[in-house]
Design an enzyme around this catalytic site. Structure first.
Site, PDB file in Angstrom:
ATOM      1  N   SER A  55       0.826  -1.215   0.000  1.00 36.00           N
ATOM      2  CA  SER A  55       0.000   0.000   0.000  1.00 36.00           C
ATOM      3  C   SER A  55       0.852   1.252   0.000  1.00 36.00           C
ATOM      4  O   SER A  55       0.335   2.364   0.102  1.00 36.00           O
ATOM      5  CB  SER A  55      -0.919   0.000   1.228  1.00 36.00           C
ATOM      6  OG  SER A  55      -0.164  -0.140   2.412  1.00 36.00           O
TER       7      SER A  55
ATOM      8  N   ASN B  69      -2.465  -2.312  12.988  1.00 35.54           N
ATOM      9  CA  ASN B  69      -3.919  -2.098  12.933  1.00 35.54           C
ATOM     10  C   ASN B  69      -4.343  -0.831  13.666  1.00 35.54           C
ATOM     11  O   ASN B  69      -5.155  -0.054  13.161  1.00 35.54           O
ATOM     12  CB  ASN B  69      -4.660  -3.309  13.505  1.00 35.54           C
ATOM     13  CG  ASN B  69      -4.381  -4.568  12.705  1.00 35.54           C
ATOM     14  OD1 ASN B  69      -3.783  -4.493  11.636  1.00 35.54           O
ATOM     15  ND2 ASN B  69      -4.803  -5.705  13.211  1.00 35.54           N
TER      16      ASN B  69
ATOM     17  N   THR C 284     -38.474  27.960 -10.974  1.00 37.55           N
ATOM     18  CA  THR C 284     -38.795  26.613 -10.486  1.00 37.55           C
ATOM     19  C   THR C 284     -39.045  25.795 -11.752  1.00 37.55           C
ATOM     20  O   THR C 284     -39.504  26.350 -12.760  1.00 37.55           O
ATOM     21  CB  THR C 284     -40.054  26.591  -9.590  1.00 37.55           C
ATOM     22  OG1 THR C 284     -41.188  26.970 -10.378  1.00 37.55           O
ATOM     23  CG2 THR C 284     -39.931  27.534  -8.396  1.00 37.55           C
ATOM     24  N   HIS C 285     -38.691  24.517 -11.706  1.00 35.41           N
ATOM     25  CA  HIS C 285     -38.777  23.641 -12.899  1.00 35.41           C
ATOM     26  C   HIS C 285     -37.940  24.202 -14.058  1.00 35.41           C
ATOM     27  O   HIS C 285     -38.265  23.948 -15.227  1.00 35.41           O
ATOM     28  CB  HIS C 285     -40.228  23.464 -13.384  1.00 35.41           C
ATOM     29  CG  HIS C 285     -41.201  23.116 -12.311  1.00 35.41           C
ATOM     30  ND1 HIS C 285     -41.617  21.831 -12.063  1.00 35.41           N
ATOM     31  CD2 HIS C 285     -41.842  23.896 -11.403  1.00 35.41           C
ATOM     32  CE1 HIS C 285     -42.477  21.821 -11.050  1.00 35.41           C
ATOM     33  NE2 HIS C 285     -42.626  23.056 -10.624  1.00 35.41           N
TER      34      HIS C 285
ATOM     35  N   SER D 170     -11.844  26.032 -27.897  1.00 34.47           N
ATOM     36  CA  SER D 170     -12.030  24.771 -28.608  1.00 34.47           C
ATOM     37  C   SER D 170     -10.904  24.609 -29.618  1.00 34.47           C
ATOM     38  O   SER D 170     -10.429  25.586 -30.190  1.00 34.47           O
ATOM     39  CB  SER D 170     -13.374  24.810 -29.337  1.00 34.47           C
ATOM     40  OG  SER D 170     -13.349  23.955 -30.465  1.00 34.47           O
TER      41      SER D 170
ATOM     42  N   LYS E 208     -15.361  29.568 -29.701  1.00 32.79           N
ATOM     43  CA  LYS E 208     -15.845  29.011 -28.429  1.00 32.79           C
ATOM     44  C   LYS E 208     -15.142  29.568 -27.197  1.00 32.79           C
ATOM     45  O   LYS E 208     -13.946  29.832 -27.199  1.00 32.79           O
ATOM     46  CB  LYS E 208     -15.681  27.480 -28.415  1.00 32.79           C
ATOM     47  CG  LYS E 208     -16.587  26.737 -29.345  1.00 32.79           C
ATOM     48  CD  LYS E 208     -18.073  26.798 -28.997  1.00 32.79           C
ATOM     49  CE  LYS E 208     -18.403  26.180 -27.688  1.00 32.79           C
ATOM     50  NZ  LYS E 208     -18.653  24.737 -27.752  1.00 32.79           N
TER      51      LYS E 208
ATOM     52  N   ASN F 112     -15.539  28.184 -23.314  1.00 38.05           N
ATOM     53  CA  ASN F 112     -16.264  27.158 -22.562  1.00 38.05           C
ATOM     54  C   ASN F 112     -16.047  27.275 -21.048  1.00 38.05           C
ATOM     55  O   ASN F 112     -14.940  27.557 -20.601  1.00 38.05           O
ATOM     56  CB  ASN F 112     -15.816  25.771 -23.024  1.00 38.05           C
ATOM     57  CG  ASN F 112     -16.143  25.524 -24.485  1.00 38.05           C
ATOM     58  OD1 ASN F 112     -17.164  26.009 -24.985  1.00 38.05           O
ATOM     59  ND2 ASN F 112     -15.276  24.807 -25.170  1.00 38.05           N
TER      60      ASN F 112
ATOM     61  N   GLU G 140     -17.789  22.949 -15.318  1.00 29.68           N
ATOM     62  CA  GLU G 140     -18.164  21.599 -15.751  1.00 29.68           C
ATOM     63  C   GLU G 140     -17.363  20.539 -14.997  1.00 29.68           C
ATOM     64  O   GLU G 140     -17.886  19.491 -14.622  1.00 29.68           O
ATOM     65  CB  GLU G 140     -17.917  21.437 -17.251  1.00 29.68           C
ATOM     66  CG  GLU G 140     -18.814  22.293 -18.117  1.00 29.68           C
ATOM     67  CD  GLU G 140     -18.365  22.227 -19.576  1.00 29.68           C
ATOM     68  OE1 GLU G 140     -17.645  23.134 -20.019  1.00 29.68           O
ATOM     69  OE2 GLU G 140     -18.720  21.258 -20.256  1.00 29.68           O
TER      70      GLU G 140
ATOM     71  N   TYR H 164      -9.899  -6.351  12.353  1.00 27.09           N
ATOM     72  CA  TYR H 164      -9.247  -5.848  11.142  1.00 27.09           C
ATOM     73  C   TYR H 164      -9.279  -6.889  10.023  1.00 27.09           C
ATOM     74  O   TYR H 164      -9.113  -8.077  10.253  1.00 27.09           O
ATOM     75  CB  TYR H 164      -7.783  -5.472  11.449  1.00 27.09           C
ATOM     76  CG  TYR H 164      -7.040  -5.031  10.211  1.00 27.09           C
ATOM     77  CD1 TYR H 164      -7.146  -3.723   9.741  1.00 27.09           C
ATOM     78  CD2 TYR H 164      -6.275  -5.935   9.474  1.00 27.09           C
ATOM     79  CE1 TYR H 164      -6.501  -3.328   8.579  1.00 27.09           C
ATOM     80  CE2 TYR H 164      -5.623  -5.539   8.307  1.00 27.09           C
ATOM     81  CZ  TYR H 164      -5.735  -4.232   7.873  1.00 27.09           C
ATOM     82  OH  TYR H 164      -5.102  -3.837   6.728  1.00 27.09           O
TER      83      TYR H 164
ATOM     84  N   GLN I 182      -7.506  -1.910   3.830  1.00 29.78           N
ATOM     85  CA  GLN I 182      -6.417  -1.128   3.245  1.00 29.78           C
ATOM     86  C   GLN I 182      -6.920  -0.302   2.060  1.00 29.78           C
ATOM     87  O   GLN I 182      -6.353   0.738   1.732  1.00 29.78           O
ATOM     88  CB  GLN I 182      -5.318  -2.082   2.793  1.00 29.78           C
ATOM     89  CG  GLN I 182      -4.167  -1.431   2.085  1.00 29.78           C
ATOM     90  CD  GLN I 182      -3.004  -2.379   1.920  1.00 29.78           C
ATOM     91  OE1 GLN I 182      -2.379  -2.769   2.891  1.00 29.78           O
ATOM     92  NE2 GLN I 182      -2.736  -2.785   0.690  1.00 29.78           N
TER      93      GLN I 182
ATOM     94  N   LYS J 114      -7.911   3.871   1.751  1.00 27.80           N
ATOM     95  CA  LYS J 114      -7.112   5.089   1.596  1.00 27.80           C
ATOM     96  C   LYS J 114      -7.320   5.801   0.266  1.00 27.80           C
ATOM     97  O   LYS J 114      -7.328   7.031   0.207  1.00 27.80           O
ATOM     98  CB  LYS J 114      -5.635   4.766   1.831  1.00 27.80           C
ATOM     99  CG  LYS J 114      -5.340   4.766   3.330  1.00 27.80           C
ATOM    100  CD  LYS J 114      -4.062   4.089   3.711  1.00 27.80           C
ATOM    101  CE  LYS J 114      -4.176   2.598   3.814  1.00 27.80           C
ATOM    102  NZ  LYS J 114      -5.225   2.116   4.729  1.00 27.80           N
TER     103      LYS J 114
HETATM  104  N1  ARG Z   1      -1.470  -1.289   5.099  1.00 28.23           N
HETATM  105  C1  ARG Z   1      -2.401  -1.744   6.071  1.00 28.23           C
HETATM  106  C2  ARG Z   1      -3.741  -0.995   5.886  1.00 28.23           C
HETATM  107  O1  ARG Z   1      -3.715   0.046   5.351  1.00 28.23           O
HETATM  108  C3  ARG Z   1      -1.913  -1.467   7.446  1.00 28.23           C
HETATM  109  C4  ARG Z   1      -2.442  -2.408   8.470  1.00 28.23           C
HETATM  110  C5  ARG Z   1      -1.900  -3.758   8.164  1.00 28.23           C
HETATM  111  N2  ARG Z   1      -2.253  -4.733   9.130  1.00 28.23           N
HETATM  112  C6  ARG Z   1      -2.106  -6.027   8.904  1.00 28.23           C
HETATM  113  N3  ARG Z   1      -2.442  -6.807   9.843  1.00 28.23           N
HETATM  114  N4  ARG Z   1      -1.648  -6.478   7.774  1.00 28.23           N
HETATM  115  O2  ARG Z   1      -4.776  -1.460   6.263  1.00 28.23           O
END
Ligand code: ARG
Length: 463
Positions: free
Chosen positions: A25, A112, A157-158, A279, A285, A287, A292, A319, A324, A327
């Site tokens: 990660s 964790n 409205t509408h 454009s 144009k 824009n 948007e 956990y 993971q 994120k």
């Molecule tokens: N990279 C893990 C996460 O974001 C960290 C926690 C990992 N814990 C484990 N028991 N492998 O969740």
């Protein structure tokens, strides 16, 4: 370079490269290195205070952690994909620097509780940033409302023209919506400001740690008490993204209005060149891409909300590695909302309203038809009948290709003998807004009051 795993002892074989690449990660959790190191320092200081570590051990670890923070910041130590995650990378670097002592950092802790902590710290500061940007946008809207005080526009409205309103009133509506977004962020921040640290893997730890102490050091209001809950839930991220979804919903409505208002068809406003694009084929144009894109990015944030809700759905306690995946939607939402709030503020600063055109549009329509019906009510006619009579006047005008302004009294009397010369003032857009009495309405006094209140509120706000 083959990196050391935090958990190698039990395994006869190293992790296959394809499995490491799939499960690492670090590519995204490296953004949490500041939070991770802050948490580690607080943890180590606490361990020294309860004598699990000596103070000299704690000092050496903290000094090295501070140095690692600098190394990461300056790019001297790179958080590359050979590490499993940011936690492993930092611990490994620590051991490289201070030897076996580095291995004591993780006493009474697990990744964790560590990751849950990092995320709470990250969101706490992100919310501060977002609330600054919300306030900034509110100030820009307020400034526009003040500058355009007195300008009237067709209200809808509408998406059909309905009644005349003050442009300031319309802009103030967005300030109110953003205020609730601000409050939601504030609530979310208060609720998430509890420390999960010390939950360890999930069951707690036999070491005599002081969870409240680390919580205080890190600026939390207390601890997430139940250690299983502390590492299992991500409701605080979901709550955050759901608050952000509402903010984006509000921004996308404002964006949509800018898109409409800057068309030839509406011609209510224009955005300056620096915030529009051209454009590649059509030379004429101009824009409204920023608006948007804000409208478009709203979908990403909604997607992130559903993404994380779906990830968490049905996960057994405690956990699970699935978590993971939290994120990416979290980081993407923070980035998207911050950028959208900032860009919207810039676009609005560089938007001007076509006052004369707006007023012209009011004259060539039937936006004061409700006022005509109200007029008849003041002459004793029941509203339902007044509504019908006015509808007939409108139909007459449509058939004869005219507007209220072209009518004479004799013609009007054919629809109702109650019409007197004062009707002509009554159905002017300016009179229409002035006659509104209800609190929060579009009357100049009420709008002035709202401007005054928001000026005070936003001036007092320290962000
Ligand atoms: N990279 C893990 C996460 O974001 C960290 C926690 C990992 N814990 C484990 N028991 N492998 O969740």
């Amino acid at each position: 370079m083959a990196t050391q795993k935090l958990w190698g002892g039990r395994f006869k074989e190293p992790l296959a490269e394809i499995a490491l690449n799939f499960s690492s990660s670090i590519e995204f959790d490296r953004h949490l290195y500041e939070e991770d190191i802050a948490g580690s320092i607080a943890h180590v200081e606490m361990l020294a205070s309860v004598k699990v570590l000596t103070s000299s051990e704690a000092n050496r670890i903290c000094t090295a952690l501070n140095a690692i923070r600098k190394e990461i910041k300056t790019g001297k130590f790179k958080l590359t994909s050979e590490y499993e995650d940011v936690h492993s990378a930092i611990e490994q670097r620590l051991t490289q620097k201070i030897g076996a002592l580095g291995g004591k950092l993780h006493t009474a802790r697990s990744r964790n509780d560590q990751i849950a902590l990092d995320e709470r710290l990250f969101l706490r500061s992100s919310i501060k940033e977002i609330n600054k940007l919300i306030t900034n946008l509110q100030r820009v809207l307020l400034n526009k409302a003040e500058k355009n005080y007195g300008v009237l526009m067709p209200g809808y409205t509408h998406t059909q023209r309905a009644q005349a309103v003050m442009l300031s009133h319309h802009l103030l509506a967005y300030i109110n919506m953003l205020e609730r977004d601000y409050e939601r962020m504030q609530d979310c921040s208060e609720r998430l400001n509890k420390s999960p640290l010390g939950a360890a893997a999930f069951a707690g730890t036999p070491f005599p740690i002081n969870r409240l102490k680390t919580a205080k050091k890190l600026g939390f209001d207390g601890i997430v008490e139940n250690s299983i809950d502390a590492v299992s839930d991500r409701d605080f991220i979901i709550e955050f993204i759901s608050g952000c979804s509402l903010t984006m919903m509000h921004l996308s409505r404002l964006a949509e209005e800018l898109v409409l208002w800057t068309t030839k068809e509406f011609s209510f406003a224009q955005i300056s060149d620096a915030y529009t694009t051209g454009s590649s084929i059509m030379p004429q144009k101009k824009n409204p891409d920023m608006a948007e894109l804000i409208r478009g990015k709203t979908g990403r944030v909604y997607g992130s909300l559903i993404n994380l809700l779906t990830t968490m759905k049905g996960l057994p306690l405690a956990y699970n590695r699935d978590m993971q995946e939290d994120k990416l939607p979290m980081f993407d939402t923070v980035k998207t909302v911050r950028e959208s709030l900032l860009v919207m503020a810039h676009v609005l600063v560089h938007t001007t309203f076509n006052k004369f055109h707006l007023e012209e549009e009011l004259r060539t329509d039937f936006l004061t038809a409700t006022d005509m019906a109200d007029y008849l009510v003041t002459k004793g006619i029941p509203f339902r009948e007044a509504h019908r009579i006015t509808g007939e006047v409108v139909q007459y005008c449509v058939t004869h290709k005219m507007y209220f302004g072209n009518l004479d009294l004799a013609t009007m009397k054919e629809f109702s003998p109650k019409f007197e010369p004062d009707i002509f003032d009554f159905i002017l857009p300016q009179t229409s807004v002035k006659r509104k009495q209800s609190a929060g309405s579009t009357s100049p006094q009420e709008v002035k009051k709202q401007i005054k209140n928001w000026t005070q509120t936003l001036r007092k706000r320290k962000v």
